[in-house]
Design a protein around this motif. Sequence first.
Motif, PDB file in Angstrom:
ATOM      1  N   SER A  68      46.969 -44.003  39.747  1.00 43.62           N
ATOM      2  CA  SER A  68      47.071 -43.534  38.360  1.00 43.62           C
ATOM      3  C   SER A  68      45.887 -44.037  37.526  1.00 43.62           C
ATOM      4  CB  SER A  68      48.394 -43.998  37.736  1.00 43.62           C
ATOM      5  OG  SER A  68      48.484 -45.403  37.769  1.00 43.62           O
ATOM      6  N   TRP A  69      45.517 -45.279  37.727  1.00 51.49           N
ATOM      7  CA  TRP A  69      44.364 -45.837  36.999  1.00 51.49           C
ATOM      8  C   TRP A  69      43.089 -45.102  37.399  1.00 51.49           C
ATOM      9  CZ3 TRP A  69      43.424 -48.596  32.865  1.00 51.49           C
ATOM     10  CH2 TRP A  69      42.178 -49.180  32.689  1.00 51.49           C
ATOM     11  N   ASN A  70      42.930 -44.852  38.685  1.00 56.16           N
ATOM     12  CA  ASN A  70      41.750 -44.160  39.187  1.00 56.16           C
ATOM     13  C   ASN A  70      41.642 -42.756  38.598  1.00 56.16           C
ATOM     14  OD1 ASN A  70      39.424 -43.974  40.651  1.00 56.16           O
ATOM     15  ND2 ASN A  70      40.436 -43.509  42.577  1.00 56.16           N
ATOM     16  N   SER A  71      42.758 -42.043  38.497  1.00 55.16           N
ATOM     17  CA  SER A  71      42.710 -40.680  37.944  1.00 55.16           C
ATOM     18  C   SER A  71      42.388 -40.694  36.451  1.00 55.16           C
ATOM     19  CB  SER A  71      44.029 -39.951  38.201  1.00 55.16           C
ATOM     20  OG  SER A  71      45.073 -40.570  37.504  1.00 55.16           O
ATOM     21  N   ILE A  72      42.898 -41.692  35.727  1.00 52.15           N
ATOM     22  CA  ILE A  72      42.595 -41.803  34.295  1.00 52.15           C
ATOM     23  C   ILE A  72      41.105 -42.074  34.091  1.00 52.15           C
ATOM     24  CG2 ILE A  72      42.939 -43.257  32.240  1.00 52.15           C
ATOM     25  CD1 ILE A  72      45.852 -43.635  33.219  1.00 52.15           C
ATOM     26  N   VAL A  73      40.573 -43.003  34.865  1.00 48.19           N
ATOM     27  CA  VAL A  73      39.162 -43.355  34.739  1.00 48.19           C
ATOM     28  C   VAL A  73      38.276 -42.160  35.110  1.00 48.19           C
ATOM     29  CG1 VAL A  73      37.316 -44.804  35.678  1.00 48.19           C
ATOM     30  CG2 VAL A  73      39.503 -45.820  35.049  1.00 48.19           C
ATOM     31  N   SER A  74      38.580 -41.496  36.214  1.00 53.59           N
ATOM     32  CA  SER A  74      37.731 -40.380  36.652  1.00 53.59           C
ATOM     33  C   SER A  74      37.810 -39.188  35.698  1.00 53.59           C
ATOM     34  CB  SER A  74      38.090 -39.961  38.073  1.00 53.59           C
ATOM     35  OG  SER A  74      39.412 -39.500  38.127  1.00 53.59           O
ATOM     36  N   SER A  75      38.955 -38.962  35.062  1.00 50.25           N
ATOM     37  CA  SER A  75      39.043 -37.838  34.122  1.00 50.25           C
ATOM     38  C   SER A  75      38.351 -38.149  32.794  1.00 50.25           C
ATOM     39  CB  SER A  75      40.507 -37.445  33.881  1.00 50.25           C
ATOM     40  OG  SER A  75      41.191 -38.504  33.277  1.00 50.25           O
ATOM     41  N   ASN A  76      38.407 -39.408  32.364  1.00 48.19           N
ATOM     42  CA  ASN A  76      37.785 -39.781  31.089  1.00 48.19           C
ATOM     43  C   ASN A  76      36.321 -40.185  31.225  1.00 48.19           C
ATOM     44  OD1 ASN A  76      40.021 -39.403  29.309  1.00 48.19           O
ATOM     45  ND2 ASN A  76      40.942 -41.201  30.254  1.00 48.19           N
ATOM     46  N   PHE A  77      35.960 -40.684  32.379  1.00 49.52           N
ATOM     47  CA  PHE A  77      34.583 -41.124  32.617  1.00 49.52           C
ATOM     48  C   PHE A  77      34.100 -40.557  33.957  1.00 49.52           C
ATOM     49  CE2 PHE A  77      36.900 -44.499  30.394  1.00 49.52           C
ATOM     50  CZ  PHE A  77      36.184 -44.548  29.197  1.00 49.52           C
ATOM     51  N   PRO A  78      33.803 -39.261  33.994  1.00 52.26           N
ATOM     52  CA  PRO A  78      33.481 -38.611  35.267  1.00 52.26           C
ATOM     53  C   PRO A  78      32.241 -39.147  35.979  1.00 52.26           C
ATOM     54  CG  PRO A  78      33.083 -37.121  33.424  1.00 52.26           C
ATOM     55  CD  PRO A  78      33.729 -38.338  32.866  1.00 52.26           C
ATOM     56  N   LYS A  79      31.299 -39.720  35.253  1.00 50.91           N
ATOM     57  CA  LYS A  79      30.076 -40.216  35.890  1.00 50.91           C
ATOM     58  C   LYS A  79      30.147 -41.703  36.246  1.00 50.91           C
ATOM     59  CE  LYS A  79      27.082 -36.788  33.789  1.00 50.91           C
ATOM     60  NZ  LYS A  79      25.903 -36.549  32.986  1.00 50.91           N
ATOM     61  N   ALA A  80      31.259 -42.338  35.911  1.00 49.00           N
ATOM     62  CA  ALA A  80      31.393 -43.776  36.177  1.00 49.00           C
ATOM     63  C   ALA A  80      31.596 -44.021  37.672  1.00 49.00           C
ATOM     64  CB  ALA A  80      32.576 -44.343  35.400  1.00 49.00           C
ATOM     65  N   ARG A  81      31.016 -45.119  38.138  1.00 46.91           N
ATOM     66  CA  ARG A  81      31.185 -45.532  39.537  1.00 46.91           C
ATOM     67  C   ARG A  81      32.355 -46.503  39.617  1.00 46.91           C
ATOM     68  NH1 ARG A  81      25.651 -47.680  41.666  1.00 46.91           N
ATOM     69  NH2 ARG A  81      27.020 -48.239  43.379  1.00 46.91           N
ATOM     70  N   THR A  82      33.200 -46.296  40.580  1.00 45.97           N
ATOM     71  CA  THR A  82      34.335 -47.184  40.761  1.00 45.97           C
ATOM     72  C   THR A  82      33.914 -48.354  41.635  1.00 45.97           C
ATOM     73  OG1 THR A  82      35.847 -45.304  40.639  1.00 45.97           O
ATOM     74  CG2 THR A  82      36.706 -47.327  41.592  1.00 45.97           C
ATOM     75  N   ILE A  83      34.165 -49.544  41.134  1.00 49.42           N
ATOM     76  CA  ILE A  83      33.843 -50.754  41.881  1.00 49.42           C
ATOM     77  C   ILE A  83      35.117 -51.580  41.989  1.00 49.42           C
ATOM     78  CG2 ILE A  83      32.505 -52.883  41.903  1.00 49.42           C
ATOM     79  CD1 ILE A  83      30.398 -51.381  40.240  1.00 49.42           C
ATOM     80  N   ILE A  84      35.438 -51.971  43.196  1.00 50.23           N
ATOM     81  CA  ILE A  84      36.611 -52.800  43.420  1.00 50.23           C
ATOM     82  C   ILE A  84      36.113 -54.180  43.840  1.00 50.23           C
ATOM     83  CG2 ILE A  84      38.726 -53.094  44.747  1.00 50.23           C
ATOM     84  CD1 ILE A  84      38.781 -50.064  45.121  1.00 50.23           C
ATOM     85  N   ASP A  85      36.544 -55.206  43.128  1.00 48.95           N
ATOM     86  CA  ASP A  85      36.073 -56.548  43.437  1.00 48.95           C
ATOM     87  C   ASP A  85      36.675 -57.045  44.753  1.00 48.95           C
ATOM     88  OD1 ASP A  85      38.351 -58.801  42.236  1.00 48.95           O
ATOM     89  OD2 ASP A  85      38.557 -56.672  41.800  1.00 48.95           O
ATOM     90  N   SER A  86      36.032 -58.045  45.321  1.00 44.85           N
ATOM     91  CA  SER A  86      36.430 -58.538  46.640  1.00 44.85           C
ATOM     92  C   SER A  86      37.847 -59.091  46.642  1.00 44.85           C
ATOM     93  CB  SER A  86      35.455 -59.605  47.126  1.00 44.85           C
ATOM     94  OG  SER A  86      35.462 -60.718  46.254  1.00 44.85           O
TER      95      SER A  86
END
Length: 158
Positions: free
Chosen positions: A4-22
């Motif tokens: 759900s968080w990923n879909s919100i981020v991708s719809s609101n910030f389409p050019k943002a890169r998703t980074i998951i910390d270690s």
Amino acid sequence: MCRSWNSIVSSNFPKARTIIDSFHAIRRIQKKLYDNEYVPLRKRYLNTAEKRERRTKGKKSKRVKTNAQKAREISSHIFRSRFLWRKGKERISTERRKGKPSERERLDRLFEIDEHFRETYDLKERFREIYTSKNYQEAKERLDVFRSICEEIGRAHV
């Protein structure tokens, strides 16, 4: 990252890169391995103990009762080792405290109970090694090796 968080981020910030910390990536892998590998193995030993105890009710044979007790002890050791299993290998202590076995000895006993515990622990540690890579290329190679090992040993769910 949760869906759900990923879909919100991708719809609101389409050019943002998703980074998951270690921390969160390792935590997610550990949880998957724990839920899909560790818990079923423990339940298998617990069920064995319960079946043996049911069979021994009313029986006077010491040998039969000791087998049930051994199975219960094994299941108990597996349960008590769950946090130790999650620890990184560099943080496992080798010193004894108050005459009790060291963490290394307890972990080795867990591996002696069933080889699958060692396999899942090694797999978790392989994933953790990805984050100790010195550069991107080395991390990518380690990730590819990790994926191939997962496929090879039939753990594609990781």
